[in-house]
Design an enzyme around this catalytic site. Sequence first.
Site, mmCIF file in Angstrom:
data_model
loop_
_atom_site.group_PDB
_atom_site.id
_atom_site.type_symbol
_atom_site.label_atom_id
_atom_site.label_comp_id
_atom_site.label_asym_id
_atom_site.label_seq_id
_atom_site.Cartn_x
_atom_site.Cartn_y
_atom_site.Cartn_z
ATOM 1 N N THR A 1 48.519 29.472 18.883
ATOM 2 C CA THR A 1 47.574 29.386 17.762
ATOM 3 C C THR A 1 47.725 30.581 16.822
ATOM 4 O O THR A 1 47.101 30.629 15.760
ATOM 5 C CB THR A 1 46.109 29.328 18.270
ATOM 6 O OG1 THR A 1 45.860 30.530 19.015
ATOM 7 C CG2 THR A 1 45.870 28.116 19.154
ATOM 8 N N ILE B 1 53.761 34.993 17.260
ATOM 9 C CA ILE B 1 55.117 34.438 17.329
ATOM 10 C C ILE B 1 55.064 32.936 17.637
ATOM 11 O O ILE B 1 55.835 32.151 17.081
ATOM 12 C CB ILE B 1 55.933 35.188 18.421
ATOM 13 C CG1 ILE B 1 56.171 36.647 17.980
ATOM 14 C CG2 ILE B 1 57.252 34.484 18.706
ATOM 15 C CD1 ILE B 1 56.774 37.546 19.065
ATOM 16 N N TYR C 1 52.814 45.038 32.321
ATOM 17 C CA TYR C 1 53.342 44.068 31.340
ATOM 18 C C TYR C 1 54.868 44.014 31.417
ATOM 19 O O TYR C 1 55.470 42.943 31.480
ATOM 20 C CB TYR C 1 52.879 44.487 29.948
ATOM 21 C CG TYR C 1 53.527 43.732 28.794
ATOM 22 C CD1 TYR C 1 53.166 42.419 28.505
ATOM 23 C CD2 TYR C 1 54.480 44.356 27.980
ATOM 24 C CE1 TYR C 1 53.744 41.737 27.434
ATOM 25 C CE2 TYR C 1 55.058 43.687 26.912
ATOM 26 C CZ TYR C 1 54.687 42.375 26.639
ATOM 27 O OH TYR C 1 55.266 41.703 25.583
HETATM 28 N N1 LIG Z 1 54.334 41.056 19.224
HETATM 29 C C1 LIG Z 1 55.276 41.815 19.759
HETATM 30 O O1 LIG Z 1 55.563 42.930 19.303
HETATM 31 C C2 LIG Z 1 56.093 41.290 20.919
HETATM 32 C C3 LIG Z 1 57.248 41.971 21.287
HETATM 33 C C4 LIG Z 1 58.005 41.498 22.344
HETATM 34 C C5 LIG Z 1 57.605 40.356 23.029
HETATM 35 N N2 LIG Z 1 56.473 39.721 22.664
HETATM 36 C C6 LIG Z 1 56.086 38.527 23.434
HETATM 37 O O2 LIG Z 1 56.023 37.420 22.561
HETATM 38 C C7 LIG Z 1 55.041 36.493 23.012
HETATM 39 C C8 LIG Z 1 54.062 36.233 21.867
HETATM 40 O O3 LIG Z 1 53.493 37.480 21.504
HETATM 41 P P1 LIG Z 1 52.510 37.651 20.269
HETATM 42 O O4 LIG Z 1 52.470 39.112 19.988
HETATM 43 O O5 LIG Z 1 52.822 36.669 19.222
HETATM 44 O O6 LIG Z 1 51.165 37.256 20.987
HETATM 45 P P2 LIG Z 1 49.680 37.235 20.417
HETATM 46 O O7 LIG Z 1 49.662 37.304 18.951
HETATM 47 O O8 LIG Z 1 48.878 38.203 21.200
HETATM 48 O O9 LIG Z 1 49.374 35.761 20.947
HETATM 49 C C9 LIG Z 1 48.237 35.179 20.750
HETATM 50 C C10 LIG Z 1 48.390 33.747 21.237
HETATM 51 O O10 LIG Z 1 48.369 33.692 22.660
HETATM 52 C C11 LIG Z 1 47.336 32.806 23.055
HETATM 53 N N3 LIG Z 1 46.822 33.207 24.359
HETATM 54 C C12 LIG Z 1 46.454 34.445 24.759
HETATM 55 N N4 LIG Z 1 46.053 34.406 26.046
HETATM 56 C C13 LIG Z 1 46.183 33.119 26.457
HETATM 57 C C14 LIG Z 1 45.944 32.429 27.675
HETATM 58 N N5 LIG Z 1 45.444 33.062 28.740
HETATM 59 N N6 LIG Z 1 46.188 31.091 27.755
HETATM 60 C C15 LIG Z 1 46.666 30.426 26.668
HETATM 61 N N7 LIG Z 1 46.918 31.021 25.477
HETATM 62 C C16 LIG Z 1 46.674 32.348 25.374
HETATM 63 C C17 LIG Z 1 46.325 32.907 21.935
HETATM 64 O O11 LIG Z 1 45.525 31.769 21.925
HETATM 65 P P3 LIG Z 1 43.916 31.757 21.622
HETATM 66 O O12 LIG Z 1 43.573 33.048 20.975
HETATM 67 O O13 LIG Z 1 43.798 30.569 20.725
HETATM 68 O O14 LIG Z 1 43.310 31.561 22.933
HETATM 69 C C18 LIG Z 1 47.248 32.949 20.717
HETATM 70 O O15 LIG Z 1 47.729 31.661 20.442
HETATM 71 C C19 LIG Z 1 54.381 37.156 24.229
HETATM 72 O O16 LIG Z 1 54.949 36.656 25.402
HETATM 73 C C20 LIG Z 1 54.717 38.624 24.082
HETATM 74 O O17 LIG Z 1 54.761 39.290 25.303
HETATM 75 C C21 LIG Z 1 55.706 40.157 21.626
#
Ligand SMILES: NC(=O)c1ccc[n+]([C@@H]2O[C@H](COP(=O)([O-])OP(=O)(O)OC[C@H]3O[C@@H](n4cnc5c(N)ncnc54)[C@H](OP(=O)(O)O)[C@@H]3O)[C@@H](O)[C@H]2O)c1
Length: 264
Positions: free
Chosen positions: A16, A19, A154
């Site tokens: 939602t 990424i 993590y």
């Molecule tokens: N951002 C970075 O710098 C970065 C770097 C390296 C890797 N990553 C990886 O990339 C992936 C995406 O990261 P992001 O930073 O885009 O994440 P984010 O913005 O924190 O993601 C938020 C999303 O995750 C959902 N979510 C959180 N907890 C959940 C749960 N328990 N069950 C189902 N949905 C859940 C939220 O849904 P709702 O709020 O609607 O519940 C929302 O859709 C992750 O695996 C992260 O570890 C990120």
Amino acid sequence: MDLGLKGKKVFISGSTAGIGFATAQSFLREGADVIINGRSEGSVSKALEKLTGEFPEANIEGFSADFASQESVNALTAALPDIDILINNVGIYSSQSFFETSDEEWMKQYEVNVMSGVRLSRKLLPGMLERNWGRILFVSSECATLVPEDLISYSTTKGALLTVSRGLAQLTKGTGVTINAVIPGSTMTEGAEAFLSDLAEKENKTVQQAESDFFSEIRTSSLLQRFAKVEEIANSIVYFSSPLASATNGTAIKLDGGSMGGIL
Ligand SMILES: NC(=O)c1ccc[n+]([C@@H]2O[C@H](COP(=O)([O-])OP(=O)(O)OC[C@H]3O[C@@H](n4cnc5c(N)ncnc54)[C@H](OP(=O)(O)O)[C@@H]3O)[C@@H](O)[C@H]2O)c1
């Protein structure tokens, strides 16, 4: 370039925002059918509304399920249709001292970050193998090898994903199914924006200065020296999920802006 994704059915966990949401947009641009996911009905319908506004002709659905709750995941896996492309994207973290990280916190991150992909793959991989086509991508992190001291739990889960991904790929030998992991570096999501503006406020500097200091003082190994845009990560995820990437299997693809170092 036509990536050959028209009509492919995609499920993206945690999509939602961040990424995952950008990945949904990139798949929809390619004509795929997309199922998004978040924890609550409210956040899922808000994201669905945005996506249907942007792609009025597309097939888009939403499933709310909290990957921290096994019951919620069981309900999701029971309801999911056959999926061609599974993106195991959901991931949570908490920045804290190793000594203050409780067993509960370790287990919650393992449950959400690792078991989400394990459970979804266990449900969806058999159908992919039977149809002789499918893609599974695990979203790891540069933290799997950089292991920042405040993110040890993590980082451990992100390392585990690389192992699960490689192990599952070995089950696809000789088929049209591929399973890989992508390894993003620091990426500008809503969460990263909030982190930077908090830091800027605390240290009495501009957000731009806080970003540049993050790379000159903390993520010094980055060659990109900026946060990646969510679209940059999403585009690679979509390419490696496409029929065009059929020779890539059982590997970990760095999208880290060079931060992890090494040639391979
Ligand atoms: N951002 C970075 O710098 C970065 C770097 C390296 C890797 N990553 C990886 O990339 C992936 C995406 O990261 P992001 O930073 O885009 O994440 P984010 O913005 O924190 O993601 C938020 C999303 O995750 C959902 N979510 C959180 N907890 C959940 C749960 N328990 N069950 C189902 N949905 C859940 C939220 O849904 P709702 O709020 O609607 O519940 C929302 O859709 C992750 O695996 C992260 O570890 C990120």
